[in-house]
Design a protein around this motif. Structure first.
Motif, PDB file in Angstrom:
ATOM      1  N   PHE A 227      31.865 -28.764 -54.997  1.00 54.07           N
ATOM      2  CA  PHE A 227      33.085 -28.180 -55.538  1.00 54.07           C
ATOM      3  C   PHE A 227      33.621 -29.094 -56.643  1.00 54.07           C
ATOM      4  O   PHE A 227      33.301 -30.280 -56.712  1.00 54.07           O
TER       5      PHE A 227
ATOM      6  N   GLY B  27      43.413 -29.233 -58.353  1.00 46.79           N
ATOM      7  CA  GLY B  27      42.075 -29.055 -57.797  1.00 46.79           C
ATOM      8  C   GLY B  27      40.960 -29.385 -58.760  1.00 46.79           C
ATOM      9  O   GLY B  27      39.816 -29.582 -58.357  1.00 46.79           O
TER      10      GLY B  27
ATOM     11  N   ARG C  96      38.288 -34.229 -44.047  1.00 47.17           N
ATOM     12  CA  ARG C  96      38.987 -33.990 -45.312  1.00 47.17           C
ATOM     13  C   ARG C  96      38.518 -34.995 -46.366  1.00 47.17           C
ATOM     14  O   ARG C  96      38.224 -36.154 -46.044  1.00 47.17           O
TER      15      ARG C  96
ATOM     16  N   PHE D 246      41.273 -32.492 -50.209  1.00 42.60           N
ATOM     17  CA  PHE D 246      40.567 -31.224 -50.072  1.00 42.60           C
ATOM     18  C   PHE D 246      40.112 -31.049 -48.629  1.00 42.60           C
ATOM     19  O   PHE D 246      39.841 -32.031 -47.929  1.00 42.60           O
ATOM     20  N   ASP D 247      39.999 -29.797 -48.208  1.00 40.87           N
ATOM     21  CA  ASP D 247      39.415 -29.562 -46.887  1.00 40.87           C
ATOM     22  C   ASP D 247      37.894 -29.658 -46.980  1.00 40.87           C
ATOM     23  O   ASP D 247      37.333 -29.948 -48.042  1.00 40.87           O
TER      24      ASP D 247
ATOM     25  N   ARG E 110      35.664 -27.565 -47.095  1.00 38.00           N
ATOM     26  CA  ARG E 110      35.033 -26.582 -47.989  1.00 38.00           C
ATOM     27  C   ARG E 110      35.411 -26.784 -49.444  1.00 38.00           C
ATOM     28  O   ARG E 110      34.979 -26.014 -50.306  1.00 38.00           O
ATOM     29  N   GLY E 111      36.235 -27.791 -49.725  1.00 36.14           N
ATOM     30  CA  GLY E 111      36.613 -28.061 -51.104  1.00 36.14           C
ATOM     31  C   GLY E 111      37.873 -27.359 -51.553  1.00 36.14           C
ATOM     32  O   GLY E 111      38.172 -27.352 -52.759  1.00 36.14           O
ATOM     33  N   ARG E 112      38.639 -26.799 -50.634  1.00 43.04           N
ATOM     34  CA  ARG E 112      39.903 -26.156 -51.003  1.00 43.04           C
ATOM     35  C   ARG E 112      41.009 -27.200 -51.061  1.00 43.04           C
ATOM     36  O   ARG E 112      41.138 -28.039 -50.167  1.00 43.04           O
ATOM     37  N   LEU E 113      41.813 -27.147 -52.128  1.00 45.13           N
ATOM     38  CA  LEU E 113      42.863 -28.145 -52.327  1.00 45.13           C
ATOM     39  C   LEU E 113      43.953 -27.988 -51.270  1.00 45.13           C
ATOM     40  O   LEU E 113      44.494 -26.899 -51.072  1.00 45.13           O
ATOM     41  N   LEU E 114      44.283 -29.104 -50.618  1.00 44.45           N
ATOM     42  CA  LEU E 114      45.350 -29.122 -49.627  1.00 44.45           C
ATOM     43  C   LEU E 114      46.634 -29.744 -50.167  1.00 44.45           C
ATOM     44  O   LEU E 114      47.727 -29.277 -49.870  1.00 44.45           O
TER      45      LEU E 114
END
Length: 339
Positions: A250, A258, A273, A287-288, A290-294
């Motif tokens: 990602f 992100g 994370r 990021f989590d 899966r690469g999603r911005l937290l």
């Protein structure tokens, strides 16, 4: 972390004396209200005073010696970090040294290689038994020390080209070394060594395809054994199985939350994370798996939660987060809060 160690850490963080946060009813936190807090600022670590409260004699001697300038900084240019079991390891590229910050013992232990000083200490790592691994980019090797920096083994000398960073499996049996030749050389690779220093695998090659790298600068091992690489020249993070199989990636160059612009530091916490510092954004992003911005924290400045050239980043088993700030020659300390 044992209760006495955690209590000592709390005392250490409460004792910081360099540019303390402004008086507020609550410590700085992220995200801001009304959202639930997920991260709070705790302290800066920059001098010995931050590890142990100064005595009256100490303060008097400093006034005589340095006037109002205060205690000298511990670091000249903190580069990479590792943290576990009440210790924070800091490599300092300008000083040519590595420090172990013993938070429970309130002391800073220099690790300088003894009769063979570091030529250029770069990446640092700790394994599950507390052993310390240091990349010496100037000598083209990885040095392995006991938990307090005594003695060392030399791994990879004569086989590594330009090592930059190191990560180690929890059992210490697989040592992952980022080894990056010059910009025009295709050997941008991750070398896998066993505990005896013998090369057992090699991944990568220069390029943009999955599993290839362009000037990678950081590597970490996640709690499930996955290997995470900050592929800086491709502005992305790549995740591999322990055998080198590319699993996911990602990131892209850009200015939006992100995105990555000048990624420098990488860490993975006990929940998987992924943390990335960025010297262009002057922040770090979380990021989590899966690469999603937290969450994104930072911006240029001297206030708590702001940075000048953030570099290494590390998370310990008690969810304390440490970020190296090169311009201000200090570590910023945060606490991750449960959801």
């Amino acid at each position: 972390m044992h209760v006495p160690v955690l209590a000592a850490l709390c005392l250490v963080l409460a004792a910081c004396a360099v540019r303390p946060p402004p008086p507020v009813s609550e410590p700085p936190r992220w995200p801001p209200p009304p959202d639930p807090a997920r991260l709070v600022f705790r302290a800066w670590l920059a001098t010995l005073d931050d590890l142990r409260p100064a005595t009256a004699l100490d303060r008097w001697a400093r006034r005589l010696d340095r006037g109002a300038r205060g205690a000298p900084p511990l670091f000249l240019k903190p580069y990479d970090l590792a943290a576990a079991q009440g210790r924070v390891v800091v490599s300092d590229t300008a000083a040519g040294r590595v420090f172990i910050l013993d938070l429970a013992g309130r002391r800073a232990i220099p690790v300088d290689g003894g009769s063979e000083p570091f030529a250029r200490p770069l990446g640092v790592a700790l394994d599950g038994r507390g052993r310390l691994y240091v990349v010496d980019g100037g000598r083209g090797e990885v040095r392995v020390f006991d938990p307090w920096g005594h003695g060392f083994l030399r791994l990879g000398a004569g086989r590594l080209l330009r090592p930059r960073d190191v990560a180690v499996s929890a059992d210490g049996e697989r040592i992952y070394v980022l080894d990056v030749a010059g910009p025009g050389d295709p050997r941008h690779r991750l070398v896998v060594l066993n505990a005896a220093g013998r090369q057992v695998d090699e991944w990568g090659g220069r390029g943009r395809a999955p599993g290839q790298f362009n000037l990678p600068n950081q590597v970490a091992v996640g709690p499930d054994g996955e290997v995470v690489v900050l592929d800086a020249g491709n502005f992305r993070v790549q995740v591999f199985a322990p055998d080198g199989t590319p699993l996911r990636r990602f990131g892209q160059i850009g200015r939006a939350p992100g995105d990555l612009a000048r990624p420098r530091g990488l860490a993975v916490d006990g929940d998987g994370r992924i943390y990335v510092t960025d010297a262009a954004f002057q922040n770090f992003q979380i990021f989590d798996t899966r690469g999603r911005l937290l969450l994104a924290v930072g911006g240029a400045g001297e206030a708590p939660g702001r940075f000048g050239l953030p570099a290494g980043i590390a998370v310990d088993e008690s969810n304390h987060l440490f970020v190296a700030d090169q311009l201000h020659r200090r570590l910023s300390v945060f606490r991750l809060l449960p959801p």
